[in-house]
Structure formats: C-alpha cells, structure tokens
Design a protein around this motif. Structure first.
Motif, PDB file in Angstrom:
ATOM      1  N   ILE A 225       0.840  -1.196   0.000  1.00  0.00           N
ATOM      2  CA  ILE A 225       0.000   0.000   0.000  1.00  0.00           C
ATOM      3  C   ILE A 225       0.876   1.248   0.000  1.00  0.00           C
ATOM      4  N   PRO A 226       0.834   2.066  -1.035  1.00  0.00           N
ATOM      5  CA  PRO A 226       1.716   3.237  -1.143  1.00  0.00           C
ATOM      6  C   PRO A 226       1.317   4.375  -0.202  1.00  0.00           C
ATOM      7  N   LYS A 227       2.245   5.289   0.000  1.00  0.00           N
ATOM      8  CA  LYS A 227       2.029   6.384   0.936  1.00  0.00           C
ATOM      9  C   LYS A 227       0.895   7.316   0.522  1.00  0.00           C
ATOM     10  N   ASP A 228       0.642   7.421  -0.772  1.00  0.00           N
ATOM     11  CA  ASP A 228      -0.403   8.335  -1.232  1.00  0.00           C
ATOM     12  C   ASP A 228      -1.791   7.688  -1.220  1.00  0.00           C
ATOM     13  N   SER A 229      -1.876   6.476  -0.715  1.00  0.00           N
ATOM     14  CA  SER A 229      -3.160   5.782  -0.652  1.00  0.00           C
ATOM     15  C   SER A 229      -3.914   6.164   0.620  1.00  0.00           C
ATOM     16  N   ASP A 230      -5.238   6.175   0.529  1.00  0.00           N
ATOM     17  CA  ASP A 230      -6.064   6.461   1.696  1.00  0.00           C
ATOM     18  C   ASP A 230      -5.882   5.411   2.788  1.00  0.00           C
ATOM     19  N   GLU A 231      -5.456   4.222   2.398  1.00  0.00           N
ATOM     20  CA  GLU A 231      -5.306   3.125   3.350  1.00  0.00           C
ATOM     21  C   GLU A 231      -3.932   3.093   4.012  1.00  0.00           C
ATOM     22  N   HIS A 232      -3.039   3.988   3.608  1.00  0.00           N
ATOM     23  CA  HIS A 232      -1.644   3.887   4.067  1.00  0.00           C
ATOM     24  C   HIS A 232      -1.502   4.042   5.578  1.00  0.00           C
ATOM     25  N   GLN A 233      -2.181   5.034   6.173  1.00  0.00           N
ATOM     26  CA  GLN A 233      -2.012   5.265   7.602  1.00  0.00           C
ATOM     27  C   GLN A 233      -2.489   4.073   8.421  1.00  0.00           C
ATOM     28  N   LYS A 234      -3.618   3.488   8.029  1.00  0.00           N
ATOM     29  CA  LYS A 234      -4.108   2.307   8.747  1.00  0.00           C
ATOM     30  C   LYS A 234      -3.129   1.151   8.591  1.00  0.00           C
ATOM     31  N   ALA A 235      -2.591   1.014   7.385  1.00  0.00           N
ATOM     32  CA  ALA A 235      -1.618  -0.068   7.141  1.00  0.00           C
ATOM     33  C   ALA A 235      -0.385   0.144   8.012  1.00  0.00           C
TER      34      ALA A 235
END
Length: 242
Positions: A225-235
């Motif tokens: 999951i890349p840093k610019d994805s909405d899911e990144h922080q949860k990941a």
C-alpha cells in the motif's frame, strides 16, 4: 506485567518512593530490560488514558468497571507494601494492566478488528447492474447482515464479473462470514486491476491473513500500500504493532 513491578512503577512515577528506594529502583531499571519495558508501557498507557479521560464524561462508569475487572488481575493476598497504592488509583492500575494486555500485547491480533468495520457505498448508476438488488445488498451490508448481503452480491458478481466494486464488497462479506479463501480470491482479483478499490483490496487481504494468524503474509500485503493511498495510515498503524 508483574504486580510487584506495576506497584513499584506507579510509586516511582508518582514520586512516592523514598530516596533509597528510588536509587535501588533506578539501578535495577538500568539493567533490567523487562522492568524498563514495563515502565515504558505504563507511561504510554498513562498518557493515552489521561487524554481520553480528560474529555470523557462517562469515565466514572468506566472506572467502576475497571475496579471490578481489577479483581481478576490482582490477587487478594498481597504484601503489606501493596497497600501503598491508594484506593482511588486502584482502577488506574487495572487500566494499565488490562490495556497493556488487550491493546499493546503483540500476540493479540484482535486489535486489528477495529479496522475491519466499513460501510458499503454503491454508485447510483451501475449500467447493467440491477439497482434494486444493489440497493438491497448495500442496505444489508451496512446493517451488518453480511450473510444476506453476500447472497445478494453473488448473483450480481456473476452477472457483472468485471465490476470491481461488486467483487470487492463480496470479498468483504466473505471476510466477515469467515470464508477467508473466497475473500482472498476476490481481493486478489481486484488488487491486480487498475481499480479504485485496488489498495482497499490489499488492505483487507492483509486483515484476512491476520485473521488466519499469518503475520508474514499480512506484512507483505500491507507493504504493497503506497504512501499516497487512503489506506496507508491504517496499514502503517498495523505494521507498527506487528
């Protein structure tokens, strides 16, 4: 965390130790890795609880619950020195121990359950998709009736095999009903495509592996999951706890 360690840590943090006790404690702290880790855990939880309770109008009820739970973690027979812990801090000692066990403990992957809660958002126009069935599936999903939602989504996916939105949410219903292999199949398909659900699928693939107690594969998918994805922080939050 051992009861004796917890008692001494509370007294140390609150400045209740005599000078000679403090000196002995700090000497042990310099050489005892477990004691140092317990102290750091206590400070982390202490900071979190103080932040929560400062804005929590229901903290009295929470404290009362923890006093009850405390009996499960502190034996009735205690050394006389244990009485140094004031009764109005008993709930707090329980909180430190319980939160440490249930939230910070690395072996407890149920912490990640909080990330599994999501809602289904369907689009108003989906071409050949039966709108009535799609709305019914959406309503069932958001009501957490995942078996009903799954039953409605399956024929929709069969009729529209290239619809990534349908396939993704079908995967989520399978995840919620513990059909993990079927869920992973759908998540894999969606992730391979240039879909707006690409990284959502990767994230829930990771959660599926966590449910199967396969942390190694979970890490592989979380790192996709890349840093610019909405899911990144949860990941990232999950990776930090693995």
């Amino acid at each position: 965390m051992e009861n004796q360690n917890l008692e001494n840590i509370i007294r140390y943090v609150n400045g209740e130790m005599q000078a000679n006790e403090k000196e002995v404690f700090e000497q042990e702290l310099a050489t005892n890795i477990n004691l140092k880790e317990d102290l750091l855990l206590y400070l982390n939880v202490d900071k979190t609880l103080r932040s929560e309770f400062s804005n929590n109008k229901t903290d009295r009820a929470f404290k009362e619950n923890l006093v009850s739970l405390n009996q499960q973690y502190f034996k009735a027979e205690q050394k006389p020195t244990a009485k140094i812990i004031k009764i109005n801090r008993l709930w707090y000692a329980a909180a430190i121990l319980i939160v440490g066990l249930l939230i910070w403990a690395p072996w407890n992957h149920d912490i990640y359950d909080k990330y599994a809660d999501t809602e289904m958002v369907s689009f108003a126009e989906r071409g050949a998709v039966n709108q009535d069935n799609l709305q019914a599936a959406t309503d069932a999903f958001n009501a957490k009736d995942f078996n009903k939602a799954k039953g409605l989504l399956q024929p929709l996916v069969k009729e529209n095999p290239d619809d990534d939105m349908l396939k993704f949410y079908l995967g989520l219903t399978q995840f919620q009903t513990k059909e993990y292999e079927k869920a992973k199949s759908n998540f894999t398909t969606v992730n391979k495509r240039a879909s707006i659900f690409k990284y959502d699928a990767a994230f829930y693939m990771a959660l599926t592996y966590l449910k199967q107690d396969n942390k190694a594969e979970a890490k592989v998918w979380l790192n996709k999951i890349p840093k610019d994805s909405d899911e990144h922080q949860k990941a990232k939050d999950i990776l930090d706890n693995l």
